[in-house]
Design an enzyme around this catalytic site. Structure first.
Site, PDB file in Angstrom:
ATOM      1  N   HIS A   1      21.484  22.147 -37.450  1.00 42.03           N
ATOM      2  CA  HIS A   1      20.149  21.932 -38.010  1.00 42.03           C
ATOM      3  C   HIS A   1      19.752  23.050 -38.976  1.00 42.03           C
ATOM      4  O   HIS A   1      19.869  24.230 -38.665  1.00 42.03           O
ATOM      5  CB  HIS A   1      19.133  21.924 -36.860  1.00 42.03           C
ATOM      6  CG  HIS A   1      18.445  20.611 -36.688  1.00 42.03           C
ATOM      7  ND1 HIS A   1      17.827  20.239 -35.514  1.00 42.03           N
ATOM      8  CD2 HIS A   1      18.257  19.577 -37.526  1.00 42.03           C
ATOM      9  CE1 HIS A   1      17.306  19.041 -35.635  1.00 42.03           C
ATOM     10  NE2 HIS A   1      17.550  18.617 -36.852  1.00 42.03           N
ATOM     11  N   GLU A   2      19.226  22.676 -40.131  1.00 39.99           N
ATOM     12  CA  GLU A   2      18.659  23.612 -41.114  1.00 39.99           C
ATOM     13  C   GLU A   2      19.623  24.731 -41.497  1.00 39.99           C
ATOM     14  O   GLU A   2      19.240  25.884 -41.664  1.00 39.99           O
ATOM     15  CB  GLU A   2      17.348  24.216 -40.579  1.00 39.99           C
ATOM     16  CG  GLU A   2      16.297  23.204 -40.201  1.00 39.99           C
ATOM     17  CD  GLU A   2      16.003  22.221 -41.337  1.00 39.99           C
ATOM     18  OE1 GLU A   2      16.128  22.615 -42.507  1.00 39.99           O
ATOM     19  OE2 GLU A   2      15.641  21.076 -41.040  1.00 39.99           O
ATOM     20  N   GLY A   3      20.873  24.382 -41.666  1.00 44.08           N
ATOM     21  CA  GLY A   3      21.856  25.361 -42.116  1.00 44.08           C
ATOM     22  C   GLY A   3      22.771  25.801 -40.995  1.00 44.08           C
ATOM     23  O   GLY A   3      22.325  26.341 -39.994  1.00 44.08           O
TER      24      GLY A   3
END
Length: 608
Positions: free
Chosen positions: A458-460
């Site tokens: 998630h998110e990188g």
């Protein structure tokens, strides 16, 4: 939730001194009583509307009936209760309908929802979307989109990834072209038509709100009609699911945004995750294919705008990982206290006629519980510390605000990645404590592990966060952020070394900090990014462990000053566990960093 509440009270008031925030003008109407009232309300909603349905939303996944995405009624009820609580706009100005609540308190209060059911969620993307528009949007965009997100009428997404590009934003191909000769005259912003596909869009399609506000990264072609290579050509657009007028009212026209499919994932099964097609012509607007989008900010500055939301989302993902780790810890602690199995070591344990003991009496089970406690409560303290920096950035002195900004830049990769790795390990230990039962759906710990496994992506991913940390954050502004962090760590060391019970740990932390500093220099000794970044993840792991050791030592100073009791004993034991069992790991990680080891980077693919 009672354990979490007592932990939050200690961290907020005894450690971070959050009650003193009301001395600042922005928070002058607040007190510990109002902060506690917010925590009480969120704890109650989480207990009543979220926790009882965590298993339900995991087993009754979103599905598409050909016209709309169907979610359980419990999800609608939980989202409505959250919106009605005012938490969507809690940190906003009074003029925006907010409470002017410190972000520190908002972050702590949202923890209850993550603990109860991270899969139902607490509208993280909606708040991040709206906050971005408050900073970068026009007055009309703020009024029409952001404020309707804060009041719960609309919800929001962020649309970055594409099927062929993944996390490589340089390679996105969604394009946006001006919509007509008067495209700049639209009161909602310069109007473009978008065509392309976006993947992994959380909450990208549902019926929970009147409208969905997509924030979409796309490239505006150059004068030759070609897309500008790399990230320089990326712009940011508001693309509503349903068209609205300049007063924010729906006009009965669907925008050309179509659901191409639902992604069915290992965890977070209660959240719709989608593949969206923009501009394929399924819902033509004014008889023309192309999703209508409104430019946010200036052309070709979309990535700069979107990072405002991405950084918020990264701290939010870290907090979600923390809460899942703590949920598993609480579940396995309860199980260990009640599960009789085996007999104690020593002569007494050799008598098979004696009744079995509870497994919490076994040393190795205590080890696994203490590991979970040290990971979960330490990571919670880190997230709250970062939230406190956000308040400092927005309401502190100019010098304090700039220091907070730089510290957040350095700590954000750790705040996202460290809990997503080590609180996942806590969930694995929770399964281990349950034994064979941990693998069954009779107990919740297998779901906690599945839900948490997503947070490392998630998110990188870890690799992206590590490259950001070693390749950019520790170097930015001539290393000032790293120097500020070292200064804070050394201040804690100086205080702790005066306490006999903590002096050895203070010295160990000082040695770890020196190792990280030396490894940072060694990694960049050749000045070649390929040398330095070949072992960015081990660097981030060592860096994160050093940060968590600092957090634990600082928390231990507050715990040491507290009255004797089980909570004080537990916190000091968790700190000792981290220093004895975890901090020594950094030597192996930093060795490959310092040596610029090329074992992985240099191996040809055929050798695999």
């Amino acid at each position: 939730m009672a354990i979490l509440r007592s932990t939050l009270d200690f961290l907020l008031y005894d450690w971070l001194n959050a009650a003193s925030l009301n001395e600042r003008e922005r928070f002058a109407d607040h007190s510990r009583e109002t902060f506690d009232a917010v925590l009480d309300t969120c704890e109650r909603i989480a207990r009543e509307k979220y926790a009882p349905f965590n298993r339900l939303v995991d087993t009754q996944e979103p599905h598409f009936d050909g016209e709309k995405v169907i979610l359980p009624q419990a999800t609608l009820d939980a989202n409505r209760a959250y919106a009605e609580s005012g938490m969507l706009s809690a940190a906003q100005d009074y003029e925006e309908g907010g409470m002017q609540l410190p972000y520190t308190i908002e972050a702590a209060a949202n923890g209850f929802f993550g603990l109860a059911s991270v899969s139902i969620g607490s509208s993280l993307l909606t708040k991040g979307n709206a906050n971005l528009l408050l900073v970068h949007g026009t007055e009309t965009q703020k009024a029409v989109f952001a404020r309707n997100e804060f009041n719960g009428r609309f919800s929001g997404t962020m649309c970055l990834s594409e099927p062929q590009a993944g996390s490589s934003l340089s390679d996105i191909t969604t394009r946006a072209v001006p919509d007509g000769a008067d495209f700049e005259a639209d009161p909602l912003g310069a109007r473009y038509r978008l065509k392309g596909n976006k993947m992994w869009i959380s909450a990208g399609e549902h019926e929970l709100t009147e409208n969905i506000v997509h924030l979409v990264l796309a490239k505006v072609p150059g004068p030759d009609g070609k897309l500008i290579p790399g990230t320089r050509g990326i712009s940011l657009f508001i693309v509503p699911k349903k068209m609205v007028d300049a007063q924010g009212q729906l006009i009965g026209v669907r925008n050309d945004v179509a659901l191409a499919g639902l992604n069915h994932k290992l965890g977070w099964r209660g959240t719709t995750n989608t593949l969206l097609n923009f501009g394929e012509g399924k819902f033509p607007v004014n008889g023309e294919a192309g999703a209508v989008g409104y430019l946010v900010g200036r052309p070709h500055e979309g990535l700069r705008c979107m990072f405002h939301m991405m950084n918020e989302a990264r701290i939010g993902v870290g907090t979600a990982a923390v809460m899942l780790g703590l949920a598993g810890y609480y579940a396995s602690l309860d199980y260990a206290k009640n599960r009789p199995q085996g007999r104690p070591m020593g002569p007494a344990g050799k008598d098979p006629t004696q009744p079995p003991v509870r497994i919490i009496e076994h040393a190795d089970v205590k080890r696994m519980l203490l590991a979970q406690k040290s990971y979960g409560e330490g990571a919670l303290a880190l997230e709250l510390y970062c939230a406190r920096l956000v308040d400092e950035q927005h309401t502190g002195t100019p010098e304090g605000a700039d220091d907070a900004r730089l510290l957040l830049e350095v700590l954000t990769p750790i705040a996202k990645s460290w809990p997503s790795e080590w609180c996942l390990e806590a969930n694995s230990l929770a399964i281990q404590i349950h034994g064979g039962y941990g693998y069954t759906r009779d107990f919740p710990v297998e779901q906690y592990w599945r839900d948490n496994r997503l947070n490392m992506i998630h998110e990188g991913t870890h690799g992206i966060q590590a490259t950001d940390l070693l390749g950019r954050k520790v170097l930015m502004e001539n290393g000032k952020g790293l120097q500020l962090l070292a200064g804070r760590i050394n201040a804690t060391i100086e205080r702790a070394i005066q306490v006999p019970e903590l002096a050895a740990h203070a010295n160990a932390l000082g040695q770890a900090l020196a190792q990280v500093g030396a490894a940072t220099k060694a990694a960049w000794a050749t000045g070649e990014p390929t040398d330095a970044l070949a072992n960015a993840v081990p660097y981030m792991q060592a860096f994160g462990h050093t940060v968590l050791a600092w957090i634990w030592l600082d928390v231990a100073l507050a715990a040491h000053a507290a009255a004797d009791g089980a909570a004080r004993t537990g916190r000091l034991a968790a700190m000792r566990f981290f220093f004895h069992y975890e901090l020594p790991k950094i030597g192996a990680w930093l060795q490959v960093v310092s040596n610029r080891d090329q074992t992985c980077a240099a191996l040809p693919e055929e050798a695999f």
